[in-house]
Structures are given as structure tokens and as C-alpha cells.
Design a protein around this motif. Sequence first.
Motif, PDB file in Angstrom:
ATOM      1  N   UNK A   1      48.672  -5.991 -39.057  1.00 47.41           N
ATOM      2  CA  UNK A   1      47.427  -6.345 -38.360  1.00 47.41           C
ATOM      3  C   UNK A   1      47.780  -7.203 -37.144  1.00 47.41           C
TER       4      UNK A   1
ATOM      5  N   UNK B   1      31.899   0.279 -40.103  1.00 52.55           N
ATOM      6  CA  UNK B   1      31.819  -0.132 -38.709  1.00 52.55           C
ATOM      7  C   UNK B   1      30.377  -0.613 -38.487  1.00 52.55           C
TER       8      UNK B   1
ATOM      9  N   UNK C   1      38.797  -2.952 -32.153  1.00 50.67           N
ATOM     10  CA  UNK C   1      38.600  -3.636 -30.874  1.00 50.67           C
ATOM     11  C   UNK C   1      37.122  -3.529 -30.515  1.00 50.67           C
TER      12      UNK C   1
ATOM     13  N   UNK D   1      37.762  -5.557 -42.703  1.00 57.29           N
ATOM     14  CA  UNK D   1      38.395  -4.712 -43.715  1.00 57.29           C
ATOM     15  C   UNK D   1      38.679  -5.417 -45.033  1.00 57.29           C
ATOM     16  N   UNK D   2      38.217  -6.661 -45.177  1.00 53.80           N
ATOM     17  CA  UNK D   2      38.350  -7.339 -46.466  1.00 53.80           C
ATOM     18  C   UNK D   2      37.350  -8.490 -46.498  1.00 53.80           C
TER      19      UNK D   2
ATOM     20  N   UNK E   1      39.073   7.494 -42.240  1.00 49.49           N
ATOM     21  CA  UNK E   1      38.969   7.824 -40.817  1.00 49.49           C
ATOM     22  C   UNK E   1      40.293   8.284 -40.203  1.00 49.49           C
TER      23      UNK E   1
ATOM     24  N   UNK F   1      43.351  -7.862 -50.326  1.00 49.29           N
ATOM     25  CA  UNK F   1      43.370  -7.972 -48.868  1.00 49.29           C
ATOM     26  C   UNK F   1      43.470  -6.604 -48.219  1.00 49.29           C
TER      27      UNK F   1
ATOM     28  N   UNK G   1      41.114  -2.684 -51.301  1.00 51.34           N
ATOM     29  CA  UNK G   1      39.760  -3.056 -51.684  1.00 51.34           C
ATOM     30  C   UNK G   1      38.833  -1.854 -51.581  1.00 51.34           C
TER      31      UNK G   1
ATOM     32  N   UNK H   1      41.631  -0.169 -47.619  1.00 53.29           N
ATOM     33  CA  UNK H   1      40.789  -0.575 -46.482  1.00 53.29           C
ATOM     34  C   UNK H   1      40.946   0.404 -45.322  1.00 53.29           C
TER      35      UNK H   1
ATOM     36  N   UNK I   1      43.166   0.795 -43.332  1.00 52.04           N
ATOM     37  CA  UNK I   1      43.768   0.179 -42.141  1.00 52.04           C
ATOM     38  C   UNK I   1      45.288   0.233 -42.265  1.00 52.04           C
ATOM     39  N   UNK I   2      45.965  -0.280 -41.252  1.00 50.19           N
ATOM     40  CA  UNK I   2      47.421  -0.149 -41.171  1.00 50.19           C
ATOM     41  C   UNK I   2      48.078  -1.510 -41.310  1.00 50.19           C
ATOM     42  N   UNK I   3      49.070  -1.609 -42.163  1.00 49.91           N
ATOM     43  CA  UNK I   3      49.718  -2.881 -42.452  1.00 49.91           C
ATOM     44  C   UNK I   3      51.222  -2.710 -42.578  1.00 49.91           C
TER      45      UNK I   3
ATOM     46  N   UNK J   1      33.433   6.896 -32.740  1.00 51.24           N
ATOM     47  CA  UNK J   1      33.551   5.437 -32.810  1.00 51.24           C
ATOM     48  C   UNK J   1      34.950   4.988 -33.211  1.00 51.24           C
ATOM     49  N   UNK J   2      35.579   5.705 -34.154  1.00 52.38           N
ATOM     50  CA  UNK J   2      36.900   5.259 -34.621  1.00 52.38           C
ATOM     51  C   UNK J   2      37.891   5.262 -33.465  1.00 52.38           C
TER      52      UNK J   2
ATOM     53  N   UNK K   1      37.082   5.191 -30.271  1.00 53.36           N
ATOM     54  CA  UNK K   1      36.615   4.296 -29.219  1.00 53.36           C
ATOM     55  C   UNK K   1      37.011   2.843 -29.489  1.00 53.36           C
ATOM     56  N   UNK K   2      36.958   2.451 -30.751  1.00 53.75           N
ATOM     57  CA  UNK K   2      37.182   1.040 -31.064  1.00 53.75           C
ATOM     58  C   UNK K   2      38.492   0.777 -31.783  1.00 53.75           C
ATOM     59  N   UNK K   3      39.370   1.753 -31.827  1.00 45.17           N
ATOM     60  CA  UNK K   3      40.633   1.544 -32.551  1.00 45.17           C
ATOM     61  C   UNK K   3      41.504   0.517 -31.826  1.00 45.17           C
ATOM     62  N   UNK K   4      42.395  -0.102 -32.567  1.00 43.60           N
ATOM     63  CA  UNK K   4      43.436  -0.929 -31.973  1.00 43.60           C
ATOM     64  C   UNK K   4      44.585   0.017 -31.653  1.00 43.60           C
TER      65      UNK K   4
ATOM     66  N   UNK L   1      52.241  -5.681 -33.619  1.00 42.95           N
ATOM     67  CA  UNK L   1      51.915  -5.712 -35.045  1.00 42.95           C
ATOM     68  C   UNK L   1      51.775  -4.314 -35.635  1.00 42.95           C
TER      69      UNK L   1
ATOM     70  N   UNK M   1      53.335  -8.564 -43.315  1.00 43.55           N
ATOM     71  CA  UNK M   1      52.136  -9.382 -43.563  1.00 43.55           C
ATOM     72  C   UNK M   1      52.138 -10.030 -44.935  1.00 43.55           C
TER      73      UNK M   1
END
Lengths: 128, 413
Positions: A1, A46, A82, A102-103, B121, B267, B270, B276, B278-280, B322-323, B325-328, B333, B380
Amino acid sequence: MAPTTMIPDSLEKPAAEEFGAGPRLSAKGLYRAKIDLPKPLVTGAMQRLTLNVTDSDGHELDSIAIAVGGGMPDHGHGLPTTPKATRQTARGAYQIDGVRFNMGGWWVLAFALDGPAGADTVTFNFDL
Amino acid sequence: MMKLFYLVIIAAVVLVAACAATTGNEPDGWSAKEIETLKSLSLSSLGPLPGDPSNRYADDTAAASLGRRLFFDTRMSSTGLVSCGSCHLPDRDFQDGVALAKGVGTTNRRTMPIAGTAYSPWLFWDGRKDNLWSQALGPLESAVEHGGTRAQYVHLIAEQYSTEYASIFGALPDLASVPRKAGPMGNATEKNNWLALGETDRDNVNRVFANIGKSIAAFERRIQFGPSRFDRYVDGVISGDATASVRFTTQEQKGLRLFIGRASCLQCHNGPLFTDNSFHNTGVPARADLPVDNGRLDGALAVIADEFNCRGRYSDANGDCAELEFMVAHGEHLTRAYKTPSLRGVADRAPFMHAGQIASLRDVLVHYNNAPAAPAGHSEIKRLNLTNDELASIEAFLKTLNSPVITSPNTSN
């Protein structure tokens, strides 16, 4: 992250009264901001919210440039997306899209505001 | 006599208190807040299958039926021997139980299971695809997986599935000037063949290719998890049902407590699918026998560039993405950050991590407990200082997440 953005590295969890949607004064006192949440904040999905910006006297401000940052200071990471101010919807009201948590836990949402009075940052704390 | 009387009173009070502790509002000692957490992890919180705006055929049963046939058709490969089902084995949660997948060659990554991916997503360990139909097209043109090109698959449709295809998607285009082997991801000859095609031919081939993916996705999105022992346990905790069939052993309860508490699993793991999405970077070791793998750092750029992503001309999403458009999309990291996998059924999916680096579930827990530094990027995770007994408890809990994998009727709203 990502690392946290727009907030100091060593941010301590503030007192309970610093939590919630505001209104909150920006760091240098230039702006006051409040968040409208159409629905309560959740984890996973979102979300869209509205940021209402006034000057320190409470007058609504238009055409403010807004960037969004923040994260979870306890975990040392930033936002998983973002989020962006996508458009101004009314006097002093800005639609913020792409917000995701996300948590669960203590999140900081930070808004860098740039307007007639100059650049400043306002932060909000939420416990999800 | 009075002493005995008082002793009896004290004993009675203790007995009543003990009964209240187990039959009152805190079954197995879970607090109200913990029960809210358990509910959030339960399959009953999952919600209906989301729609896929990028795939107008996502809930078309004829498309799903064609998709299922294509999924298992070994003619969908350069050798005639590899289908999606060769690595995504239906009776193994649609994965293959080996570190690196074996198609016509060997991959650099672990096969991922399919159940529940309709809720994700991002697809692949690095999220280089943003929808299920584009994901299906990737392995088809990978030199080590199916080994073929889009021209080959489009010809296969025309020769073997033309009636089914036409009834769903309309008439096939004229393929007379399309070579048997042509595609932008192929070898030199195949690439040259592709570039030699006119723009109309390429667009026609791409559209049929996209529809192949959309059919496979229509089949895959219906592959979901059924309730596990954990879900039945949570139902029992909420309803106060104390029958044996919904009980957890003391060890399993202890493991669950650690999972939602000190072990910090929530964390990332979940929600009802224990991910989540997401990417870690969790400090997973790099394999010396494989090329450098940067995970999401490269995956983010790949999904943005993918011609079959949500914003592409073959997507039905009308730009509502949206995914993307708003992705990091950038940042250190992202180096060696990988998508959090679902933990449902995890106990049956050794070996673990994106290249099968960790052999057993116990080894995974030891990895998290030790929190080694990442070979690149920044991990992390932090040392947990859990005892062996505590690790064994968490492992016991994770085994309760074994869920049947079922194909449900579509329930998107």
C-alpha cells in the motif's frame, strides 16, 4: 500500500471530538470544510461524498482546487485508491469520487485546498 | 450450619453466573462488536452477484453455456491438448495444486482459483486485467499457457461453434483473408500476419475474440462458494443455536479470535470472501529460478494499456470505469505487491503465494509470524510473536473455511 499522503508520518490518534464529518478548520485556518455523506461510510465499496468548503467566516467558496490524500497512520499506509474531486455540484460543494476503505480502523481523509486565500490542508478522522 | 448455608448460596451464585456466561447474549464469549465482525466475514453478507457493465452477455445463459464448452475445449490451444480446464480443474476449486502452471510450457505464476472472482475488480496476481472476459483472453495467447493466437480461436468458432455463436452474438464476420495463425502476442510470423491484416479484419477478429472471452466469463462468474463450517458457526452464534453441527472446537474458536484480533489478518483478509481485493507486499520471497517479478508495479501499467479493459472499444461499459479511473497506478509501494487471495478453501490450495513459494499452510503462518524483509519493495507485515500453539489454532480455524464450489443461477440486480 502507498505511504500516507498529506498527513505527518507520526500522527497520533486524536481525541474523540476530532472524529467525524466536521465542520473542521484547515491547518492554517484559511478554510472550513464539512463532509456530506449520502450514506454511512463502509469498508470495501467505492463511495462518493460531498465536501463543502467555506472561508474562515463561513462564506461558500467556488472553484477551489482539491486533491485528496490520507490513509491509516497506525498502519503506515495511504489510501488504496486515488479519490478525486470530480466536479462542483453547488455553491461551495464538491463531489468527491473514488473513495474506498479496504479495512476497518482509524482512517484519515485529507483534502489539500487551493483557493483565493492560498493553499491549506483540512483533515477528517473516521473510525470504520 | 450457617457456614454451609453461605457456601451453598455462593455455589449457587457461581453456577448461575457460569450459566449466564454461556447461554446469555455472548455465545462462546463473543462480544457484540466481535459478532459484528463475524457477520462481516459470513457468506450471508456477500450480497448478490454484481453485474458486469463491460460484458453485455454476462448473464446470458446461452453465452454461459457456450463459455463452458469453450472452457473445456482442448482445441483452444496450439497443441490441441490444453484447455482452461487443464489448469483450472473443477474438482480442485478450479486450480491445479502445483507451484507453476503447466500448459504448452510452464508459467512463472501459480494458477488462481475461480470461485467468487465475479466480485473482484482486478484479475491475476498483479491485477493486469480489470474484467473477467479480458482475463480469459490472456492465457489463450500466452506462449506457455494455451500457445495460440486470436486468429486460431476465431477460426475454431467459425468451424465448430458458428451456430451457437451467431444465435448469441450475430453473424460471424468474413474470415477469408485471416490466416490460421495471427495475433499481436504471438511469435514473429504470427505478429507479421497480424500486422499485415487490414484494420477491418483486425477489428473483426478482435470482436469475436472478445466475445469468446465474454462467453467464458458468463460461465465463470456463476462459479461461487457455498456455505462453510465457519458460516454455519456464525449463523449459530447469531441465532444462539448450540447444536453440535454448528459448533467450533475450542481450538478453532481460539484461532478465529486470533484471526480477527492479534494476528492482524483482517487488515487484508476481510469481508465475506476474506479479501480486500487490494495489492500488498507481504515479503514473499523471490524465486531464484524465475525472472524478476514486480507484481502490481507492472500490473497497473498493463491493465491501463489493455485493449480489452473497461475503457476499450470492445467493452460494453460506455466509459463508466471507476476502478480504472481511481486506481493507484504508480508508486514504489506497488513493487512486489500482489492481490490478496480469498481464504475460502485455502486449506486445500497448497502450495501458496504467487509462484507457489510456500509449501504448506503452517509455513504460511510461520512466514507471517516471522515477517521477513521483502526481496524488493517494502513488506507491510510485522512480526506477530505468536506461539506454535497459537499458529496451530489459526490453521485449525482456516480449515473451517473449506466451502463447496458451486455454480449458482445468476442473481445480478
